[in-house]
Design a protein around this motif. Sequence first.
Motif, PDB file in Angstrom:
ATOM      1  N   VAL A 159      -4.969   5.513 -13.238  1.00  0.00           N
ATOM      2  CA  VAL A 159      -5.083   5.433 -11.788  1.00  0.00           C
ATOM      3  C   VAL A 159      -6.503   5.002 -11.398  1.00  0.00           C
ATOM      4  CG1 VAL A 159      -5.140   6.786  -9.661  1.00  0.00           C
ATOM      5  CG2 VAL A 159      -3.242   7.062 -11.248  1.00  0.00           C
ATOM      6  N   ASP A 203      -2.227  -1.982  -6.928  1.00  0.00           N
ATOM      7  CA  ASP A 203      -1.368  -0.989  -6.261  1.00  0.00           C
ATOM      8  C   ASP A 203      -1.156   0.192  -7.221  1.00  0.00           C
ATOM      9  OD1 ASP A 203       0.414   0.469  -4.851  1.00  0.00           O
ATOM     10  OD2 ASP A 203       2.014  -1.047  -4.815  1.00  0.00           O
ATOM     11  N   THR A 242       0.566   3.074  -6.338  1.00  0.00           N
ATOM     12  CA  THR A 242       1.620   3.935  -5.799  1.00  0.00           C
ATOM     13  C   THR A 242       2.510   4.477  -6.910  1.00  0.00           C
ATOM     14  OG1 THR A 242       1.633   2.683  -3.727  1.00  0.00           O
ATOM     15  CG2 THR A 242       3.549   4.097  -4.190  1.00  0.00           C
ATOM     16  N   ALA A 243       2.955   3.598  -7.794  1.00  0.00           N
ATOM     17  CA  ALA A 243       3.861   4.020  -8.876  1.00  0.00           C
ATOM     18  C   ALA A 243       3.162   4.997  -9.824  1.00  0.00           C
ATOM     19  CB  ALA A 243       4.360   2.794  -9.642  1.00  0.00           C
ATOM     20  N   ARG A 303       0.753   7.026  -9.073  1.00  0.00           N
ATOM     21  CA  ARG A 303       0.612   8.312  -8.394  1.00  0.00           C
ATOM     22  C   ARG A 303       1.928   9.089  -8.403  1.00  0.00           C
ATOM     23  NH1 ARG A 303      -3.248   6.949  -3.137  1.00  0.00           N
ATOM     24  NH2 ARG A 303      -5.247   7.286  -4.223  1.00  0.00           N
ATOM     25  N   GLU A 304       3.031   8.385  -8.222  1.00  0.00           N
ATOM     26  CA  GLU A 304       4.331   9.044  -8.275  1.00  0.00           C
ATOM     27  C   GLU A 304       4.602   9.601  -9.672  1.00  0.00           C
ATOM     28  OE1 GLU A 304       6.692   9.790  -5.974  1.00  0.00           O
ATOM     29  OE2 GLU A 304       5.104   9.216  -4.561  1.00  0.00           O
ATOM     30  N   LYS A 344       2.542  12.656 -10.097  1.00  0.00           N
ATOM     31  CA  LYS A 344       3.152  13.760  -9.371  1.00  0.00           C
ATOM     32  C   LYS A 344       4.318  14.354 -10.152  1.00  0.00           C
ATOM     33  CE  LYS A 344       5.161  14.887  -4.853  1.00  0.00           C
ATOM     34  NZ  LYS A 344       5.555  14.332  -3.527  1.00  0.00           N
TER      35      LYS A 344
END
Length: 424
Positions: free
Chosen positions: A58, A67, A69-70, A72-73, A76
């Motif tokens: 990240v 990007d 986003t993926a 970070r998901e 999570k």
Amino acid sequence: MHDPRVLLDPATDAVRKLARRGYQLDLTRLETLLSARNSAIQRADEARAESKKVAASVGQAAKRGEDITALREHAKGLKGSIAEAEEEHQRLDAELTEWMLGIPNLPDDRLPDGATDEFAELVSTWGEQPEFDFEPADHVDVGERLGIFDFPRATKLAGPRFVVLKGVGARLERALANFFLTLHTEEQGYTEFGLPALANRAALTGSGQLPKFQDDLFATGVADRELFLVPTAEVPLLNLHADEILATEELPFAYTAHTPCFRSEAGSYGRDTRGLIRMHQFSKVELVRFCEPAESDAQLRLMLSHAEECLRRLGLAYRVVALPAGDIGFSAQFTYDIEVWLPSQGRYREISSVSDCGVFQSRRAGIRTRTKDGRRGLAATLNGSGLAVGRTMVAILEQNQQADGSVRVPEALVPFLGTDVLRP
């Protein structure tokens, strides 16, 4: 408590040993719990390692302006996986611990087979059983003639299985405790302690009374904390060193204490309801020793000799037996019982149990050792009665009773009591 890996080791022969004391060890359940717990630990470790990699990715992607986003998901999701695996690990660990706390110590193979005291093996006898030219009375009748017992008023105060000791009876109890403590501290090398009569759950779990024997304990019912009346001074004496590391060069430690003891005697109703043999509250002088495991057998025989000396000084006939594997205490691996002769019953009755618990209690209570060169281990613990004061009173009253209702006081006890005869 046991090391589960030791129980699974075929060389330990745990299933056979525990079966001798009537406990059926479920190795399949043990293996299943260990495997599931270890799997949860591994999943958590793998998810944490992956999480670190993703975190690094990240940061690198963010620097490149990509990007994230993926990523970070994914991070999570890994966080949730870690929490889930850790929660399962904690649940399985608690289930394993609770189950393991209910597994008794492994009995020594030297103990005879059998589940009751009738299978005990005679080790030695001492003293002559007294002979009378009259029908010997039991201790209750002797004590009531002397005016030293008041069972009706004890029942009025607290219910059955209590006694009020009056006059010389109260002095006799105090004299016996002082006699025992003086012998143990001044001649046998024990350090005396004054202890609380209450103990918490951790202390009772460490010594092996909990969780198995909760029904035999008196709980205080205090709202803000959980406390129990001690069933024996073994509990606080042992736990003086809970979660401590003992220097091996300072061992052995020898401790003694005189305390009231409280037991509900669950499951014993109808047995020994007359007199002082089985009470809800009684007085006892306890002996506890800490040593290295290799020395525990020698320390057990030494402690046995110390308890025996109490009876020899009092001139009371007794015998020593090795209890069978199915009749030893939950925490013990070897137990000698000292049984004193009771003329009214025409048989020997237990007055002291002296037990070697190996490292069983130390593992539960976290009592570790460390050598000068830094090697760590667990302490062996031993405990014994030196002696149960009430039962010693019983033996004195019965073995030393006279035809006129008086009772001879053992010579060794006269300096502590101040008289050589108890008279009606």
